[in-house]
Scaffold this motif. Sequence first.
Motif, PDB file in Angstrom:
ATOM      1  N   ASN A  25       0.824  -1.209   0.000  1.00  0.00           N
ATOM      2  CA  ASN A  25       0.000   0.000   0.000  1.00  0.00           C
ATOM      3  C   ASN A  25       0.861   1.262   0.000  1.00  0.00           C
ATOM      4  OD1 ASN A  25      -2.099  -1.773   0.256  1.00  0.00           O
ATOM      5  ND2 ASN A  25      -2.416  -1.408   2.425  1.00  0.00           N
ATOM      6  N   ALA A  26       1.954   1.207   0.735  1.00  0.00           N
ATOM      7  CA  ALA A  26       2.774   2.400   0.889  1.00  0.00           C
ATOM      8  C   ALA A  26       3.873   2.513  -0.154  1.00  0.00           C
ATOM      9  CB  ALA A  26       3.390   2.425   2.294  1.00  0.00           C
ATOM     10  N   ILE A  27       4.372   1.392  -0.685  1.00  0.00           N
ATOM     11  CA  ILE A  27       5.581   1.487  -1.507  1.00  0.00           C
ATOM     12  C   ILE A  27       5.469   0.912  -2.910  1.00  0.00           C
ATOM     13  CG2 ILE A  27       7.011   1.390   0.568  1.00  0.00           C
ATOM     14  CD1 ILE A  27       7.818  -1.456  -0.307  1.00  0.00           C
ATOM     15  N   GLY A  47       9.673   3.590   8.469  1.00  0.00           N
ATOM     16  CA  GLY A  47       9.871   4.745   9.338  1.00  0.00           C
ATOM     17  C   GLY A  47       8.622   5.584   9.474  1.00  0.00           C
ATOM     18  N   TRP A  48       7.976   5.866   8.344  1.00  0.00           N
ATOM     19  CA  TRP A  48       6.757   6.678   8.382  1.00  0.00           C
ATOM     20  C   TRP A  48       5.576   5.918   8.959  1.00  0.00           C
ATOM     21  CZ3 TRP A  48       6.854  11.615   8.437  1.00  0.00           C
ATOM     22  CH2 TRP A  48       7.899  12.295   7.796  1.00  0.00           C
ATOM     23  N   ALA A 183       9.230  14.496  -5.802  1.00  0.00           N
ATOM     24  CA  ALA A 183       7.953  14.691  -5.116  1.00  0.00           C
ATOM     25  C   ALA A 183       7.355  13.370  -4.639  1.00  0.00           C
ATOM     26  CB  ALA A 183       6.967  15.398  -6.051  1.00  0.00           C
ATOM     27  N   GLN A 184       7.665  12.290  -5.351  1.00  0.00           N
ATOM     28  CA  GLN A 184       7.089  11.013  -4.952  1.00  0.00           C
ATOM     29  C   GLN A 184       7.670  10.504  -3.637  1.00  0.00           C
ATOM     30  OE1 GLN A 184       7.187   7.828  -7.853  1.00  0.00           O
ATOM     31  NE2 GLN A 184       5.593   6.708  -6.756  1.00  0.00           N
ATOM     32  N   LEU A 185       8.857  10.966  -3.282  1.00  0.00           N
ATOM     33  CA  LEU A 185       9.392  10.631  -1.963  1.00  0.00           C
ATOM     34  C   LEU A 185       8.478  11.172  -0.866  1.00  0.00           C
ATOM     35  CD1 LEU A 185      13.197  11.384  -2.454  1.00  0.00           C
ATOM     36  CD2 LEU A 185      12.109   9.135  -2.290  1.00  0.00           C
ATOM     37  N   ILE A 186       7.986  12.402  -1.083  1.00  0.00           N
ATOM     38  CA  ILE A 186       7.083  13.030  -0.109  1.00  0.00           C
ATOM     39  C   ILE A 186       5.753  12.295  -0.064  1.00  0.00           C
ATOM     40  CG2 ILE A 186       5.858  15.150   0.498  1.00  0.00           C
ATOM     41  CD1 ILE A 186       8.121  16.687  -0.933  1.00  0.00           C
ATOM     42  N   SER A 187       5.194  11.987  -1.240  1.00  0.00           N
ATOM     43  CA  SER A 187       3.891  11.322  -1.270  1.00  0.00           C
ATOM     44  C   SER A 187       3.975   9.904  -0.712  1.00  0.00           C
ATOM     45  CB  SER A 187       3.334  11.296  -2.702  1.00  0.00           C
ATOM     46  OG  SER A 187       4.170  10.563  -3.577  1.00  0.00           O
ATOM     47  N   ALA A 188       5.089   9.213  -0.948  1.00  0.00           N
ATOM     48  CA  ALA A 188       5.259   7.864  -0.398  1.00  0.00           C
ATOM     49  C   ALA A 188       5.377   7.913   1.126  1.00  0.00           C
ATOM     50  CB  ALA A 188       6.483   7.194  -0.996  1.00  0.00           C
ATOM     51  N   GLY A 189       6.083   8.927   1.641  1.00  0.00           N
ATOM     52  CA  GLY A 189       6.184   9.103   3.088  1.00  0.00           C
ATOM     53  C   GLY A 189       4.837   9.422   3.711  1.00  0.00           C
ATOM     54  N   PHE A 277       2.843   9.698  -7.758  1.00  0.00           N
ATOM     55  CA  PHE A 277       2.596  10.834  -6.867  1.00  0.00           C
ATOM     56  C   PHE A 277       1.102  11.095  -6.727  1.00  0.00           C
ATOM     57  CE2 PHE A 277       1.620  15.348  -6.459  1.00  0.00           C
ATOM     58  CZ  PHE A 277       2.300  15.686  -5.288  1.00  0.00           C
ATOM     59  N   ALA A 278       0.385  11.085  -7.838  1.00  0.00           N
ATOM     60  CA  ALA A 278      -1.057  11.359  -7.813  1.00  0.00           C
ATOM     61  C   ALA A 278      -1.805  10.287  -7.024  1.00  0.00           C
ATOM     62  CB  ALA A 278      -1.598  11.442  -9.238  1.00  0.00           C
ATOM     63  N   ALA A 279      -1.464   9.024  -7.245  1.00  0.00           N
ATOM     64  CA  ALA A 279      -2.151   7.923  -6.560  1.00  0.00           C
ATOM     65  C   ALA A 279      -1.861   7.949  -5.054  1.00  0.00           C
ATOM     66  CB  ALA A 279      -1.713   6.588  -7.151  1.00  0.00           C
ATOM     67  N   GLU A 280      -0.593   8.125  -4.682  1.00  0.00           N
ATOM     68  CA  GLU A 280      -0.219   8.121  -3.268  1.00  0.00           C
ATOM     69  C   GLU A 280      -0.810   9.314  -2.526  1.00  0.00           C
ATOM     70  OE1 GLU A 280       4.118   5.913  -3.819  1.00  0.00           O
ATOM     71  OE2 GLU A 280       3.948   8.096  -3.787  1.00  0.00           O
ATOM     72  N   THR A 281      -0.779  10.488  -3.145  1.00  0.00           N
ATOM     73  CA  THR A 281      -1.309  11.691  -2.495  1.00  0.00           C
ATOM     74  C   THR A 281      -2.803  11.562  -2.266  1.00  0.00           C
ATOM     75  OG1 THR A 281       0.404  13.056  -3.527  1.00  0.00           O
ATOM     76  CG2 THR A 281      -1.532  14.191  -2.669  1.00  0.00           C
TER      77      THR A 281
END
Length: 354
Positions: A25-27, A47-48, A183-189, A277-281
Amino acid sequence: MTLFLFVLLAALVFEYINGFHDTANAIATVVSTKVLTPRSAIVWAAGWNLVGALMGTAVASTIGRGLVDTSVVTMATVLCALLSAIIWNLFTWWLGLPSSSSHALVGGLCGAALATAGDNWAVLKWSEIDAHGAHYGLWPKVVLPMLASPLIGFVGGWLLMMLLTVVLRKATPRLVQLIFGKAQLISAGFMGHSHGSNDAQKTMGIIALALFTGTQSGIFDHVPPWAHFLYTPTFHVPYWVIFACALTMAAGTAAGGWRIIRTMGHKMVKLQPVHGFAAETTAALVIHGASVFGIPVSTTHVIATSIMGVGASKRLSAVKWGVVERIVWAWVLTLPVTGLLGYGLAQLFHALGQ
């Protein structure tokens, strides 16, 4: 006391399995877009997940006291609920299907509680209002969100991707790749944080329910002085439970769940960093909102439908609907199958105890 120790062990095993079962789900998207290597993505998500799991207990309260009548629940009820969820999670993980750990636990709890109550359906709280005027119960907290959250995920993913397409229409592919690779690093976190804030709390709630049940039934009346922290006369989630569940989920996430990651990240839709990015956000926003209101949504449902919505923004044929059909069947079957498992295990436990 021995039975409680089995319950605690089963709860932590479930939390660990939940971690590696729902790692995808997260990665999944950040791995499939090659923004992070699988190992780095797992560390990032773990971590998150840990940080998110320490944020609040609203979802835990819903699971522990908002779905079934706690006066009927026994330690055996809680154990049977956990075992049914564990069995289903392992089965769907083996098949590589991203099913809902949340709904597995809810189904198992409802089935086990029904059996414990002697088939008295009044044990299930369908829709009630508390002293503050807030609605709780299976209908507002489970059934409606189960139907609404995937739809919101799909539409939200589609809308955000369409918006990004318009905004970035004059940008070069290289620039888009550069921007959203970061940006995807932020959305994944954010996704990992939201996942921890919702999913880890479900096990916190079930352990808190076991502690409350054990206190009410007198199991902890004669524990040694060092174990007095188990005594829980009113329902609440102790700090040690919060930390134990947070660390266990993070450890499970760190273990990975490659069968499901392949399904989520590669088989449904071909993704680029901007799509990830769009999906995770989208998914993270939906899950975070649910956590704030104490709603135990399926993180699996939300991220999967967000990915589908992002893929559908390109064209409907971009989504591999055959794979989606298998996933949907797993979703549909989770509540009834785990409900039957919980019911059957509770009946078996009662029969063996005679």
